[in-house]
Design a protein around this motif. Structure first.
Motif, mmCIF file in Angstrom:
data_model
loop_
_atom_site.group_PDB
_atom_site.id
_atom_site.type_symbol
_atom_site.label_atom_id
_atom_site.label_comp_id
_atom_site.label_asym_id
_atom_site.label_seq_id
_atom_site.Cartn_x
_atom_site.Cartn_y
_atom_site.Cartn_z
ATOM 1 N N GLY A 261 0.582 -1.303 0.023
ATOM 2 C CA GLY A 261 -0.341 0.357 0.032
ATOM 3 C C GLY A 261 1.293 1.336 0.143
ATOM 4 O O GLY A 261 0.428 2.527 0.314
ATOM 5 N N GLY A 262 1.993 1.261 -0.132
ATOM 6 C CA GLY A 262 3.070 2.619 -0.626
ATOM 7 C C GLY A 262 2.356 3.258 -0.637
ATOM 8 O O GLY A 262 2.166 3.078 -2.609
ATOM 9 N N GLU A 263 2.726 4.613 -1.089
ATOM 10 C CA GLU A 263 2.216 5.705 -1.896
ATOM 11 C C GLU A 263 3.200 6.847 -2.376
ATOM 12 O O GLU A 263 3.954 6.311 -2.141
ATOM 13 N N ILE A 264 3.653 7.789 -2.242
ATOM 14 C CA ILE A 264 4.524 9.051 -3.560
ATOM 15 C C ILE A 264 5.384 8.943 -1.650
ATOM 16 O O ILE A 264 6.787 8.514 -2.554
ATOM 17 N N ILE A 265 5.325 8.745 -0.622
ATOM 18 C CA ILE A 265 5.972 9.321 -0.076
ATOM 19 C C ILE A 265 7.077 8.103 0.172
ATOM 20 O O ILE A 265 8.766 8.193 -0.114
ATOM 21 N N ILE A 310 9.123 4.382 4.665
ATOM 22 C CA ILE A 310 8.275 3.187 4.693
ATOM 23 C C ILE A 310 7.160 3.974 5.996
ATOM 24 O O ILE A 310 5.851 4.394 6.306
ATOM 25 N N VAL A 311 7.202 4.328 7.307
ATOM 26 C CA VAL A 311 6.806 4.936 8.609
ATOM 27 C C VAL A 311 6.204 6.088 8.145
ATOM 28 O O VAL A 311 5.012 6.713 8.763
ATOM 29 N N LEU A 312 7.168 6.935 7.579
ATOM 30 C CA LEU A 312 6.078 8.227 7.105
ATOM 31 C C LEU A 312 5.437 8.664 6.276
ATOM 32 O O LEU A 312 4.199 8.962 6.432
ATOM 33 N N ASP A 313 5.286 7.384 5.466
ATOM 34 C CA ASP A 313 4.776 7.237 3.863
ATOM 35 C C ASP A 313 3.217 6.688 5.098
ATOM 36 O O ASP A 313 1.835 7.650 4.471
ATOM 37 N N LEU A 316 1.436 9.804 6.568
ATOM 38 C CA LEU A 316 0.974 10.563 6.075
ATOM 39 C C LEU A 316 -0.619 9.992 5.774
ATOM 40 O O LEU A 316 -1.288 10.797 5.660
ATOM 41 N N ALA A 317 -0.204 8.555 5.060
ATOM 42 C CA ALA A 317 -2.012 7.946 4.430
ATOM 43 C C ALA A 317 -2.814 8.093 5.960
ATOM 44 O O ALA A 317 -3.626 7.957 4.852
ATOM 45 N N ALA A 318 -2.190 7.916 6.654
ATOM 46 C CA ALA A 318 -3.109 7.748 7.998
ATOM 47 C C ALA A 318 -3.970 9.028 8.254
ATOM 48 O O ALA A 318 -5.561 9.273 8.715
#
Length: 320
Positions: A261-265, A310-313, A316-318
């Motif tokens: 589910g990883g995104e842009i960050i 991973i953690v920042l992504d 921020l997604a949440a």
């Protein structure tokens, strides 16, 4: 090949040749405990970080796949403790098996067993203690994770013997050292997903790459006593092989993150991590021990960049 400048001085001072001068163990540990900390490589914590990183990635990606805001801090702590204990156990086991070989290699003859700082019986007792700590951590997980953890033991047991008959001990090390990429998913979700297997494959490629760099410090001694490694196999073509393994590692870790589910960050963080791997390969000098050791150790930074991505992504997604 040149040796890192601090190595001979450390050995002359009664320390271990490839440990950093003035490390925390040599400076602060009580005398009775110091040889055992050296045996567990606590005076060289880089190995702990390199073992822990696939675990931290795995826990975080497993949580990301469940849309969590942040990785489970308790699980991260347990994996950190487990990585510390099992890295020490693995190093102790390797030194027990390789004690006669280590006595013939310049970089390793000052290690606690060949130098006489720790007896064979003392090393075995210490190994049992570390394994019990690791077992206590493992038993705190769910049944699937416990079984998954136990499946790694044959690979760990095989590793020290591979260099006697194969040029690919780094591949076996990758399978053992990267097992945490499966364990985090197993502990969080009670199962293994496509993301977990992609992450594990990526970790194996990464470990083969950085341990090949590390092995160039010993290639002359290894060749003289008949040991094998990817460093010897790749030789002057090491940079080309590293491009292949590091590219595969980066791609597989990226795909694992996207599958979770990883995104842009996460993608931006992986670009930064890829730039770090490029720097390693572009500036590597396999004939300079200082250069090899610095680039080997810098893989901790690569691991932190991936973990932070991973953690920042996921955070921020949440939140957004």
């Amino acid at each position: 090949m040149t040796r890192p400048a601090g190595q001979s001085k450390a050995a002359d001072a009664g320390g271990v040749a490839d440990a950093p001068q003035g490390n925390w163990a040599d400076r602060y540990a009580p005398a009775f405990l110091l040889p055992y900390l050296r045996l567990a490589r606590a005076d060289r914590p880089i190995g702990f970080w390199l073992l822990a990183m696939p675990c931290l990635w795995s826990v975080s990606l497993a949580e990301r796949s469940r849309d969590a805001t942040f990785p489970d801090l308790w699980l991260l702590l347990l994996f950190a403790i487990g990585a510390f204990a099992m890295r020490g156990a693995g190093c102790t086991y390797n030194d027990i098996v390789d004690r006669e070989i280590d006595a013939q290699v310049a970089r390793t003859r000052s290690r606690p067993i060949p130098s006489g700082q720790v007896s064979l019986k003392g090393a075995v007792a210490f190994l049992v203690l570390l394994c019990l700590i690791g077992l206590a951590v493992l038993l705190s997980f769910n049944p699937f994770a416990i079984v998954t953890g136990l499946l790694a033991l044959p690979i760990v047991a095989l590793y020290p013997f591979v260099k006697r008959f194969s040029y690919w001990p780094q591949a076996v090390l990758g399978m053992a050292f990267g097992w945490g990429a499966l364990m985090g998913f197993a502990a969080v979700t009670g199962g293994l997903s496509l993301s977990a297997f992609l992450l594990y494959a990526g970790a194996i490629c990464w470990i083969i790459g950085f341990d090949t760099i590390y092995g160039h410090q010993d290639r002359e001694d290894d060749a003289l006593i008949g040991l094998k490694s990817t460093s010897l196999k790749f030789g002057r073509n090491t940079r080309t092989w590293l491009v292949g393994f590091y590219t595969a590692a980066w791609t597989l870790i990226l795909l694992a993150g996207l599958a979770a589910g990883g995104e842009i960050i996460f993608l931006l963080g992986m670009i930064a991590a890829g730039a770090h791997l490029f720097w390693q390969v572009a500036t590597l000098d396999i004939d300079d021990g200082d250069n090899c050791l610095t680039r080997f150790r810098s893989n901790r930074d690569f691991g932190f960049v991936v973990f932070a991505a991973i953690v920042l992504d996921m955070y921020l997604a949440a939140v957004f």
